[in-house]
Motif scaffolding. Structure first.
Motif, short mmCIF file in Angstrom:
data_model
loop_
_atom_site.label_atom_id
_atom_site.label_comp_id
_atom_site.label_asym_id
_atom_site.label_seq_id
_atom_site.Cartn_x
_atom_site.Cartn_y
_atom_site.Cartn_z
N UNK A 19 -1.75 11.34 -8.72
CA UNK A 19 -3.45 10.78 -8.71
C UNK A 19 -3.65 11.51 -6.73
N UNK A 20 -2.85 11.76 -6.04
CA UNK A 20 -2.91 11.80 -5.02
C UNK A 20 -2.12 12.80 -4.42
N UNK A 21 -2.96 14.15 -3.29
CA UNK A 21 -2.37 15.26 -2.87
C UNK A 21 -1.18 15.21 -2.20
N UNK A 22 -0.46 16.02 -2.10
CA UNK A 22 0.76 16.02 -1.51
C UNK A 22 0.32 16.07 0.23
N UNK A 23 -1.23 16.06 0.59
CA UNK A 23 -1.67 16.43 1.79
C UNK A 23 -2.47 15.00 2.46
N UNK A 24 -3.09 14.43 1.53
CA UNK A 24 -3.47 13.58 1.24
C UNK A 24 -2.51 12.41 1.82
N UNK A 55 -1.02 12.05 5.19
CA UNK A 55 -1.97 11.52 5.73
C UNK A 55 -2.44 9.98 6.08
N UNK A 56 -2.66 9.47 4.25
CA UNK A 56 -1.94 8.40 4.92
C UNK A 56 -1.14 7.54 4.50
N UNK A 57 -0.17 8.31 4.89
CA UNK A 57 1.28 7.53 4.82
C UNK A 57 1.50 7.48 6.20
N UNK A 58 1.19 8.69 6.92
CA UNK A 58 1.55 8.81 8.62
C UNK A 58 0.73 7.19 9.26
N UNK A 59 -0.58 6.65 8.30
CA UNK A 59 -1.33 6.04 9.15
C UNK A 59 -0.52 4.70 8.77
N UNK A 60 0.23 4.73 7.84
CA UNK A 60 0.65 3.10 7.01
C UNK A 60 1.77 2.56 8.14
N UNK A 117 1.99 1.62 -3.15
CA UNK A 117 1.18 2.36 -4.53
C UNK A 117 0.78 3.24 -4.39
N UNK A 118 0.65 3.98 -2.97
CA UNK A 118 0.64 4.84 -2.64
C UNK A 118 1.64 6.36 -3.19
N UNK A 119 2.86 5.58 -2.89
CA UNK A 119 4.18 7.00 -3.51
C UNK A 119 4.12 6.52 -5.19
N UNK A 120 3.30 4.84 -5.95
CA UNK A 120 2.88 5.64 -7.14
C UNK A 120 1.95 6.64 -7.28
N UNK A 121 1.05 6.77 -6.88
CA UNK A 121 -0.08 7.56 -7.10
C UNK A 121 0.02 9.37 -6.52
N UNK A 122 0.71 9.26 -5.87
CA UNK A 122 1.33 10.86 -5.57
C UNK A 122 2.40 10.93 -7.58
N UNK A 123 3.03 10.36 -7.69
CA UNK A 123 4.24 10.25 -8.35
C UNK A 123 3.04 10.57 -9.99
N UNK A 124 2.11 10.00 -9.81
CA UNK A 124 1.05 10.74 -11.13
C UNK A 124 0.49 11.36 -10.98
N UNK A 159 1.08 -0.88 0.14
CA UNK A 159 -0.26 0.13 -0.23
C UNK A 159 0.54 1.04 -0.40
N UNK A 160 1.93 0.76 0.25
CA UNK A 160 2.51 2.59 0.95
C UNK A 160 2.78 2.63 -1.06
#
Length: 87
Positions: A54-59, A62-67, A45-52, A42-43
């Motif tokens: 699809x995810x804001x830096x703020x989001x 938040x998600x990275x902190x939870x993971x 995938x989240x990094x890929x989503x940010x690079x693409x 998931x981490x």
């Protein structure tokens, strides 16, 4: 003496069997819940989503902190298990 004990304990065998099955189910559930692989995936995938984009830096933050907290929880669990098995 061992045979007599086994014969006398025979009526309780179904209960011991259920207990054994429940123990195995709990062990399997713990292994799945405390497996770091899906969290690490998931981490990534989240990094890929940010690079693409699809995810804001703020989001992302938040998600990275939870993971990352989840990974810390898994590591603490694994250390406790290793400590209790070695003691």
């Amino acid at each position: 003496m061992g045979l007599v004990t086994e014969i006398l304990a025979l009526p309780a065998a179904p209960f011991r069997g259920v207990g054994w099955v429940l123990d195995k189910v709990v062990q399997a559930a713990e292994q799945e819940y405390y497996d770091p692989g899906p969290v690490q995936e998931k981490l990534a995938d989240l990094e890929r989503a940010r690079e693409e984009g699809r995810v804001s830096d703020e989001e992302f933050d938040e998600q990275e902190e939870l993971l990352l907290r989840r990974l810390e929880e898994i590591k603490a669990y694994q250390l406790r298990r290793a400590g209790s098995n070695g003691a």
